[in-house]
Design a protein around this motif. Sequence first.
Motif, PDB file in Angstrom:
ATOM      1  N   LYS A  67       2.430   4.570  -1.336  1.00 52.57           N
ATOM      2  CA  LYS A  67       1.834   5.436  -2.353  1.00 52.57           C
ATOM      3  C   LYS A  67       2.615   5.296  -3.663  1.00 52.57           C
ATOM      4  O   LYS A  67       3.850   5.370  -3.689  1.00 52.57           O
ATOM      5  N   GLY A  74       0.776  -1.223   0.000  1.00 53.24           N
ATOM      6  CA  GLY A  74       0.000   0.000   0.000  1.00 53.24           C
ATOM      7  C   GLY A  74       0.807   1.272   0.000  1.00 53.24           C
ATOM      8  O   GLY A  74       0.261   2.367   0.209  1.00 53.24           O
ATOM      9  N   LYS A 108     -16.616   5.525  -4.098  1.00 52.50           N
ATOM     10  CA  LYS A 108     -17.949   4.983  -3.898  1.00 52.50           C
ATOM     11  C   LYS A 108     -17.914   3.577  -3.295  1.00 52.50           C
ATOM     12  O   LYS A 108     -18.937   2.968  -3.059  1.00 52.50           O
ATOM     13  N   PHE A 143      -3.309  -3.875   4.791  1.00 49.37           N
ATOM     14  CA  PHE A 143      -2.932  -3.078   3.609  1.00 49.37           C
ATOM     15  C   PHE A 143      -4.139  -2.520   2.866  1.00 49.37           C
ATOM     16  O   PHE A 143      -4.126  -2.389   1.644  1.00 49.37           O
ATOM     17  N   GLU A 144      -5.198  -2.225   3.641  1.00 51.99           N
ATOM     18  CA  GLU A 144      -6.373  -1.611   3.028  1.00 51.99           C
ATOM     19  C   GLU A 144      -6.410  -0.169   3.526  1.00 51.99           C
ATOM     20  O   GLU A 144      -6.921   0.113   4.590  1.00 51.99           O
ATOM     21  N   PHE A 145      -5.833   0.736   2.763  1.00 54.93           N
ATOM     22  CA  PHE A 145      -5.680   2.118   3.227  1.00 54.93           C
ATOM     23  C   PHE A 145      -6.625   3.080   2.528  1.00 54.93           C
ATOM     24  O   PHE A 145      -6.467   4.283   2.641  1.00 54.93           O
ATOM     25  N   ASP A 146      -7.589   2.575   1.794  1.00 56.26           N
ATOM     26  CA  ASP A 146      -8.466   3.514   1.101  1.00 56.26           C
ATOM     27  C   ASP A 146      -9.923   3.334   1.500  1.00 56.26           C
ATOM     28  O   ASP A 146     -10.831   3.550   0.715  1.00 56.26           O
ATOM     29  N   VAL A 177     -14.510  -2.387   3.581  1.00 58.38           N
ATOM     30  CA  VAL A 177     -14.271  -3.811   3.418  1.00 58.38           C
ATOM     31  C   VAL A 177     -14.351  -4.489   4.775  1.00 58.38           C
ATOM     32  O   VAL A 177     -13.710  -4.062   5.729  1.00 58.38           O
ATOM     33  N   LYS A 234     -13.022   5.875   0.775  1.00 59.37           N
ATOM     34  CA  LYS A 234     -12.741   6.735  -0.388  1.00 59.37           C
ATOM     35  C   LYS A 234     -13.613   6.307  -1.544  1.00 59.37           C
ATOM     36  O   LYS A 234     -13.930   5.125  -1.698  1.00 59.37           O
TER      37      LYS A 234
END
Lengths: 774, 408
Positions: B188, B186, B402, B394-397, B406, B400
């Motif tokens: 950037k 994850g 639509k 590793f789910e950093f969004d 999770v 964000k």
Amino acid sequence: MRSTLRDAIPSMFHRRLLLLGLTAVVVMAVLTGAATRLTTGRSAAEARAASEGRLQTTQLISTRRGAILDRYGRVLAQDEPGWQVAVHFSVITGEWATTQAKTDARRDRLAWEAMGDAEREQRVRDLRAEYQRQVEEMFRTLAEVSGVGRDRVRLRRDRIIRSVHDLQAYLWRVWQRQEEQQRGEPVALEEVAQPIGEETAHHVIVSDLNEAQRLLIEGFIAEGRQPGDASGLSVTQRVWREVELRRPTVRRYPMETIRVKLDRSTLPSPLASDEPVEMEVSGVGLHLIGMMRETWREDVALQPFTRRGAEPDLYGYRVGDQMGRAGLELSMEQTLRGARGIRRINVDTGAVESETLPVPGENILLSIDILLQAHIQALMSPSFGLMRTQPWHLGPDADPTLLGTPLNGAAVVIDIASGDILAAVSMPAAPRTVLEEDPELLWRDPVNQPMVNRALARPYQPGSTLKPLALVAAVSDGVLHEGELVHCAGHLWPDKPMVYRDWYYKLTGLPFGDIDGVEAVARSSNVFFGIMAQRLMDRIEFERLPWWYDRFGLGQTHDIALSEESPGALGPGNRDIQRSDIEFMAIGQGPVSCTPLQIVTAYARLVGGDMRREPRLVVAPEPPRGDEVFEPTPPGPSPTAVAMVLEGMRQGASTRDGTTHHITHDPSGMHYEPIFNVEGVTVMAKSGTADPGSRWIDLDLDGEVDRPDEIDSAPRDHAWAVVLVQPDGAPRPTHAVAVVVEYAGSGGRVAGPVANQIVHALKLHQYLQWPPVR
Amino acid sequence: MQITFQQFVDQLKLLARPNPAWYALGAAVLLTVVGVAAIGTVSEQHAGIQGQRWLIVALIGMACAILPHPRWLGNMAYPAMGVALALLVFVILPFAPRSIVPIRNGSTAWINLGFMMFQPSEMAKVSLILAIAWYLRHRETHRRLLGLLVPFGIMFVPLALILKEPDLGSALLLPPALFAMLVAAGAKLRHLATLLGIGIAVVAINAAVVLWAPDSVQVLKPHQRVRIESLYYQVIGDERMVHEEGYQQDVAMRLVAAGGLTGYGKERASTIIEYNKLPFDHNDMIFPVIVNRWGLVGASGVLALYLVLIGSILTVAARSKDPFARLSCVGFAGLIFSQATINIAMTLGLMPITGITLPFISYGGSSLLFTFIMVGLVINFASRRPQLLSRPSFEFDKGKGKGKAVLQ
């Protein structure tokens, strides 16, 4: 799109995995594309050909150099079966030992991989020592079997290495220049430094092996070439895999040495004997036939066998090739050489994939009679006596220490009708044995210069031998009539009694008085021909006499296929011709010089009345002549003029007052004997005694006059004799002979007896029978 | 950590369940079989050893890697890294005995164990991946540019030691593996792109300096410079270095091209390769041997097998909930992929020649052992039951766009 992707794959981690996965797919696709590009299409075909080409080994097939034959088909030079042993260049340099050691060391790949660099180097060093020892053993064997000795084999190896490296450096520079020209910018040598063919070729180490020696060497080679893996062979056997037996490339000259029996009964009395003498003469015809040498890097660069990026030129040269060095072997190189054959064998299958057969060189048939040539060479040998300073050569005041001095000179015999040169002898001779064992002795002798072919490459002032030509000019142009008397006052120029004199005036103080053209030739009057020159200048054309000389072939070569042929000189060259020049040219002095070949050619033209007659040395194949321009046959000399000349020359040889009539053995002139004593023929002769000015001997061989002792300011004269021989019954002379003996004295006394013996030789060899039998 | 008999039996039962790792194993074994056959084209001796000794050793190594629990493996990651670094230091010690650390091809990359030549860099590659995966498993620091310093720092230690051996080929593999892990973890993308851009710029500047700058300003070693030069001249069609520095690449490309669509077959290929004198034909240069023997078809098959292998490993990563297992799988995939790509690219004339083996295919005990250990670890991770209530990694969004949050 981004949000769509997020909707489809809510997990960021999974989206990142997808990104990585797609990247992998793209990269793999790129690699597949690159592999596809390489493995398909033209590049694949080229690569396939190139990689399969590595499976081919090339064998060169020797060609046969053409033979040189005399006019009767006797072999003068030919390639004969003789075996040579050639060794691969890598063995000669020692590189092979290193390569083999590395290969052996790597044979146990696992052990090799377990070693460090230092251990590997040591291992290779250890193995190499044994290989190198065996290489030396192989060379020792070659030296002993061939009998040439170890030192010569070592020298030969050194020479090969040096010449290949020289050639490599030279070719690289040539390629560099070519590349620079192509690119238009400087190119580093490293960019063109590719291996040259000679580095991967075999080179001859020993030559001329006999059958027994060949069998021995063949045995060693056969052991080394047993089928199967080379690793199963001993080191000694493996070395022999790099050795080749070659044949036939030995150039032999079977008539180089000839035994000649000489009759001495007809010699001048001090030398005469009833007992004939037998002589063995060596170097017969060498000046004409020439000799061979190994190619130099310049030769290879000019016409290389190996060409960068192209098929080999089978007519091209490789280092170690033989080529002509001088004479016909050099000038007829392209005709004699032929072309190699080439065979390509697939090392995998053993099949012959392609083969180009060699093209043998052409034979050359000469006009020379090699036995006559040998005979004349023998009688011109100093040991026979005529070519040593004899008492009758010298005047009463001469230095007696000169007696016995060997003399140098040349003789040319020509068949007038055909122009065939039957013999062209240059003395001193150059025996091949000396040439092979100590060539410097011959090439660097500044005094005698034995390698110069004096018969056609060294021009001399011709002296009075040109007077008959001047007479022909005067009569043919109508400035002198048959029987017309011309007053000869002793000297040409009234106010200069000490120059341009008649020899008789010089000797007795008396003039010839009124003489005609015939007598002028017979008695060799200078003044008469000086007057003829003046008449031609004043009544016809200023340069009329040089024009006639040009018609007779002076000042030009005759393209007889020998590159060393000299044109001589006709005219001052670097300044305008003066009146006095032409007056002197009438008596063969001043700005005119010519070779014996030019003189006999001029007389052949005179007698035959054909001003285009050329001498011929090579009968077949006909050598290419210079740019031939069609010209109408020029008018020949008037028959009256020719008749006057022949009569004058006949009287010159047969009457008491003739300059080629006799030699004297005492100062009073009472004890004399005729120069010519051949029966059954009429001899017409003209002598010439030419002042050479000064003599330059290039003692330090630097090509410059830089030492006082290199100049002899008062050398003796060049002695000439020109003879026309007319067999009894023949309507006109059939043969012309020219003899020159340099720095020797009077033409009649010195060259005359030599010419007489040549006429005897012609008769002995049955050239003077009428009708002709040969 | 003790493994009870029951746990061992349970693990075996789990292994028996079909999972994507079996595809990876299948691809790895097939690649190894292809490798043995290719090695046999040029050296029966090496093929025998590869097939009968190193493959067995590698499979044993793989089996050992299957059993331990990932948590235990994670705990052992740093110590294993420490051991690998110690060995890397040992081989570059100037006083290391040459009987144990011989110099081969100018490099001190091996330790002589008597029965095999062990390459610490192979161990370092695997342990580095495990260590970085362990380090990153619960962090977010790598989402910041400065936070990338630590993982890069961890990588630079073994990288520097491997370069010191010197073994440029092995060293080159570490950055791509780390990049793949950071992408998956994850980091950037703009940060990574910046770093990648800097890396590419450094390479481009170096190449430009090598090709056009005077000798006085050169920083690379001469043998590295000539490799870049020879690639450059080859790309522009200039044959000036074909007989020297570019020889190896030239022969490799010629043999690849000569293979054509279907190759020559064993006997013919063996002869052609022998007479074309391909260096390192049984290890670094094995890909031209494959193409020469089996042609483009064979080459495509090998590339497809690598894709299957990489795809399977990434699928294992995707299905795993354990962040350590996830990143380790990505690291392994990145490492194998980079190694295969670089090796194949250099034989196709797309990259300069460097000493690097083709995973699973090239001859070599250490290389085969550690690639199979990676496969074993992948099987290990694939066979573990997902822990209930495990935190998504590793789910950093979240939140964000639509997409929905999770829940895993």
